[in-house]
Scaffold this motif. Sequence first.
Motif, PDB file in Angstrom:
ATOM      1  N   SER A 116       0.772  -1.127  -0.017  1.00 15.43           N
ATOM      2  CA  SER A 116       0.037   0.128  -0.165  1.00 15.43           C
ATOM      3  C   SER A 116       0.746   1.228   0.053  1.00 15.43           C
ATOM      4  O   SER A 116       0.708   2.274  -0.727  1.00 15.43           O
ATOM      5  CB  SER A 116      -1.064   0.122   1.350  1.00 15.43           C
TER       6      SER A 116
ATOM      7  N   THR B  95       2.213   1.826  -3.298  1.00 20.00           N
ATOM      8  CA  THR B  95       1.461   2.129  -4.168  1.00 20.00           C
ATOM      9  C   THR B  95       1.163   3.559  -4.078  1.00 20.00           C
ATOM     10  O   THR B  95       0.936   4.201  -5.187  1.00 20.00           O
ATOM     11  CB  THR B  95       0.270   1.366  -4.258  1.00 20.00           C
TER      12      THR B  95
ATOM     13  N   LEU C 151       4.342   1.231 -11.308  1.00 16.43           N
ATOM     14  CA  LEU C 151       3.043   1.192 -10.820  1.00 16.43           C
ATOM     15  C   LEU C 151       1.946   2.223 -11.240  1.00 16.43           C
ATOM     16  O   LEU C 151       1.810   3.089 -10.711  1.00 16.43           O
ATOM     17  CB  LEU C 151       2.686   1.056  -9.416  1.00 16.43           C
TER      18      LEU C 151
END
Length: 135
Positions: free
Chosen positions: A44, A47, A117
């Motif tokens: 997380s 990201t 990402l």
Amino acid sequence: DRPDNQVRTMGNAFPHYHAFPFFTDQMKDAYALADIVVARAGFSTLTELAALSKAAVIMSMFGTHQEDNARTFADQGGIILIKRGDNTGTNLATLLTSLMNNPAQRTALGHALHELLPAAKPEKIVAIIGQLVKR
């Protein structure tokens, strides 16, 4: 919370050092203001940093999946990984000073993480939601 004497010592040694209590709701603001983020290697976190194209110095939690996350991103140039045994305050301070003095490197690092990402395009998100609604 850090002891007052430790905060004063760090503040005297590093003029840009600021001690903060742990925060959660303000994390988005801290990320937005940061030139460099020092963090763990939870997916997380990675990201969020990728979405913001932030330069990241990562210290994974040893013996966990975070080591795999960090190694994968470091091998592809998206983060700087502080390896076990290299995680001394002096090494970290030297690395951060170097990054602070090199805006082009920070930008390149943030861009590389973002490329690893990339954000989903809105139409892709709408299509996924549409598929889920049909179920």
